[in-house]
Design an enzyme around this catalytic site. Structure first.
Site, PDB file in Angstrom:
ATOM      1  N   THR A 127       0.841  -1.191   0.000  1.00 24.75           N
ATOM      2  CA  THR A 127       0.000   0.000   0.000  1.00 24.75           C
ATOM      3  C   THR A 127       0.879   1.246   0.000  1.00 24.75           C
ATOM      4  O   THR A 127       1.977   1.253   0.568  1.00 24.75           O
ATOM      5  CB  THR A 127      -1.024   0.002   1.166  1.00 24.75           C
ATOM      6  N   GLU A 128       0.397   2.300  -0.679  1.00 21.17           N
ATOM      7  CA  GLU A 128       1.223   3.477  -0.949  1.00 21.17           C
ATOM      8  C   GLU A 128       1.724   4.185   0.305  1.00 21.17           C
ATOM      9  O   GLU A 128       2.737   4.866   0.279  1.00 21.17           O
ATOM     10  CB  GLU A 128       0.440   4.515  -1.770  1.00 21.17           C
ATOM     11  N   ASN A 129       0.949   4.097   1.397  1.00 19.73           N
ATOM     12  CA  ASN A 129       1.354   4.846   2.581  1.00 19.73           C
ATOM     13  C   ASN A 129       2.469   4.179   3.384  1.00 19.73           C
ATOM     14  O   ASN A 129       2.829   4.679   4.435  1.00 19.73           O
ATOM     15  CB  ASN A 129       0.140   5.149   3.485  1.00 19.73           C
ATOM     16  N   GLY A 130       3.037   3.090   2.840  1.00 16.33           N
ATOM     17  CA  GLY A 130       4.277   2.597   3.420  1.00 16.33           C
ATOM     18  C   GLY A 130       4.219   1.265   4.115  1.00 16.33           C
ATOM     19  O   GLY A 130       4.674   1.141   5.256  1.00 16.33           O
ATOM     20  N   SER A 139       8.183   3.743  -0.447  1.00 17.09           N
ATOM     21  CA  SER A 139       6.961   3.109  -0.922  1.00 17.09           C
ATOM     22  C   SER A 139       6.794   3.286  -2.429  1.00 17.09           C
ATOM     23  O   SER A 139       6.424   2.340  -3.135  1.00 17.09           O
ATOM     24  CB  SER A 139       5.754   3.695  -0.193  1.00 17.09           C
TER      25      SER A 139
END
Lengths: 230, 210, 230, 210
Positions: free
Chosen positions: B39-42, B81
């Site tokens: 997921t993009e938020n890490g 990320s």
């Protein structure tokens, strides 16, 4: 869902390295240098290699074995001060050497790992390191374009790994390893310890396993890794 | 269609599931399926979503849903990320769509004058994942086709979409345009053709249903 | 030698923020958003601010308080989807908004923290995000020049800190915090826990204290930080 | 001269001490002095050096010496390490020199045909530390002055040096060239002038010795 298992024998992983490959090698001096993977690459024998490494280790240590065996055509590095053998090869023309400012080598590798094309930097702009580099002006300020560096393979030394390839480093053995572990489509990591999935604190992971292809536990911490007595 | 899309995920893949329908794909994967969700938020190694009562206040996905880790999860910063995405380590992303063109252009982030919250991480997912699949209703709420000859909305990325999963069909984007791969049980090939605003190649071979 | 002590009252640290300042704010949604520092900045009242933050939180949460109080002139961000109030301000012209692709915002901030001038990237090159950006050709490939972003101040939320300002984050509260903590000459960190020097494992530090100016322990984890029930 | 150079370090500073003479400066700091020492290979909070017998095989400084951590040390990668330098967080670096010009140009990494091991981290330290001090013998082994009107060797960075500590004197680089700040006890001002291959401004006020 479970995370894939990437454990692998060192010889099988290293066997994927082809003649002419560009190979990044972690380490700054002894700490973080994947000594066992390097020995396996010597045994494997792939030649005409381009190595990317901060330094050339010291005579008879680390990547100097690959220089000794004649497998290396070109070295992209920052400083050879502790390896008179490497300097000799360079001066005789047997080894092509490209020098980078240390932090710029780090950023170029990081850019490769981050999937960006280049960074614009003013480091060395007044020096001979600027020679031959593309100059880009932005808002009236000149910068050097420093292209991203990627390799075919990255050889990494970690302290702890899990089977998915999550890696943690210790002390100053971190150095270029986390950067190089992102900058190649084939990343091979040796680890002093491989712990079960879930045993590495997800907050303490330095290199997410998503970047790593093969992970191998070292069966022995050889003399190669020991304190150097000069 | 969500269950069918889940079969697109091969063992060992690194996958990012976009907000909305794609997020639901995870519910159709077997419990021991070897996959790494990003997921993009890490975070890599996303497990099932949680209700607020059981949630960790510091553990969300990029859509803001509370999630769990799996053994071997890792947390990292936003630069790392997107390094995963841009450097080619993301094998597959499934995204929603406003429009997909027959050349694989994707528009999914902006409707000028109506909806412009910003692109978030969608541009990079659409441009850099190794394979981009779209998961969407075949037509919008007004019944207008989302699969078109050309996109009229601002693009997320051009020529990026490989395969489209809709409630009516599975359709590939090929060098010669849209090609039918499967159609939904209870939906005729003619239904699919009619709901698609571009030529649709129908293979000679029998078309499986899902 | 001992490392300097940077513990400080929140009000004293926030008082250093001037009208017109550019302020980076960590966080992606609630996790990692320095809610208490934001409340202090509202109380302090500095205005004409430019904020740099991934998102605008949700109505009545996080930086939305600064939007509500009218202290923000400009917002550099990636996505406002969860804050209809911010979108309203943008649409009415009361708030100037610059959108970046999320990973490019991250890289621009990182470039600022790394002291490089810009990155060259192809992200969005076929889209309207490319409008007005300088195009640089390198080896025949066109890239967009994405200039480094720095701020006057960075507001950071950490899980654990030590008095020197070494910071560790948890879970997805990491996000933009480590990047922003490098990209301003004045970095103020709130931490859920401040532990004595030496109590943080030097290998588990996410942000080295060398980048941090002030560190304050939160006396209370307020409702602002709680799980959101939508 | 090393003891004198140590007094250049103000409380609270972040300092990088170059290989060679500068490294020895640390021995002249009081045990409880508030300072943060940085090394290029990825560490802040360096403590005293160790003999090989007591060394940690994974803990060296950029010169390869085995060092200890202090309470509050941190380890990080090489990109972060130079981010410290380039982003203005390094208050002071002390470097060795082959030559320093009266405009503050520094040459300390290459002697064409004789010594060219690569620049390592020296270029960035010289160009980006907030203050650059040089610590060097006043003349080379053959007795040739190192402080010159212009450098003849390849530069590390131009107009970067603020102050020079030698065995004979402390000299500032000013807009009008070299200016004497202090001279060593037992060395006359004339000795300093003679050993300097550029004009040296002598202030009217009494010159302290060290």
């Amino acid at each position: 869902m479970r995370l894939p298992d990437k454990r692998c024998a060192i010889e099988a992983a290293i066997a994927r390295i082809k003649d002419g490959a560009t190979v990044m090698v972690g380490g700054f001096g002894v700490p973080g240098t994947p000594m066992t993977l390097i020995r396996a690459l010597v045994a494997h024998g792939a030649c005409d290699l381009t190595l990317i490494k901060n330094d050339a280790n010291e005579p008879g240590m680390g990547i100097d074995h690959l220089l000794q065996s004649g497998q290396v055509k070109r070295l992209i590095t920052t400083h050879l001060g502790l390896n008179s053998h490497a300097i000799g090869l360079m001066n005789s023309g047997a080894l092509e050497v490209e020098f980078n400012a240390q932090g710029i080598l780090a950023e170029r590798i990081r850019a490769g790992g981050a999937g960006i094309g280049a960074i614009l930097s003013d480091i060395g702009i007044d020096t001979e390191l600027a020679r031959g580099k593309q100059v880009v002006e932005m808002h009236g300020t000149p910068y050097l374009a420093e292209p991203a560096l990627r390799a075919d393979v990255a050889l990494i030394h970690a302290d702890t790994a899990d089977p998915f390839g999550n890696l943690a480093y210790v002390a100053t053995a971190q150095n270029f390893n986390p950067l190089m572990a992102m900058a190649a489509p084939l990343v091979i990591a040796e680890a002093e310890r491989v712990v079960p999935l879930g045993a590495l604190d997800p907050n303490a992971v330095h290199t997410p396993g998503v970047f790593v292809d093969h992970v191998a536990e070292l069966t022995e911490i050889t003399e190669d890794y020991a304190v150097v007595r000069r | 269609m969500v269950a069918r899309a889940a079969r697109e995920i091969a063992p060992g893949m690194v996958v990012n599931l976009g907000i909305g329908l794609p997020t639901k794909v995870v519910n159709h994967l077997p419990a021991d399926f070897p996959v790494c969700l990003h997921t993009e938020n890490g975070m890599t190694g996303i497990g099932p979503a949680l209700t607020p009562e059981r949630a960790d206040r510091n553990l969300i996905d990029a859509g803001g849903a509370y999630v769990t880790p799996v053994p071997g999860s890792a947390y990292f910063d936003s630069a790392t990320s997107f390094a995963v995405v841009r450097s080619g380590r993301l094998d597959l992303t499934m995204l929603g769509a406003f429009e997909v063109s027959q050349t694989g252009d994707l528009a999914n982030w902006k409707i000028p004058g109506k909806f412009s919250p910003g692109a978030g991480g969608g541009i990079e997912l659409a441009q850099k994942a190794r394979r981009i699949a779209v998961l969407t209703t075949h037509t919008d709420r007004a019944g207008n086709p989302k699969l078109k000859q050309t996109c009229t909305l601002p693009l997320s990325a051009s020529a990026c979409v490989a395969r489209i999963f809709t409630d009516l069909a599975v359709i590939d984007v090929t060098p010669t345009g849209f090609a039918l791969v499967e159609h939904a049980a209870g939906t005729s090939i003619e239904d699919v053709t009619k709901a698609t605003d571009a030529p649709l190649t129908i293979p000679d071979a029998p078309i499986p249903t899902f």
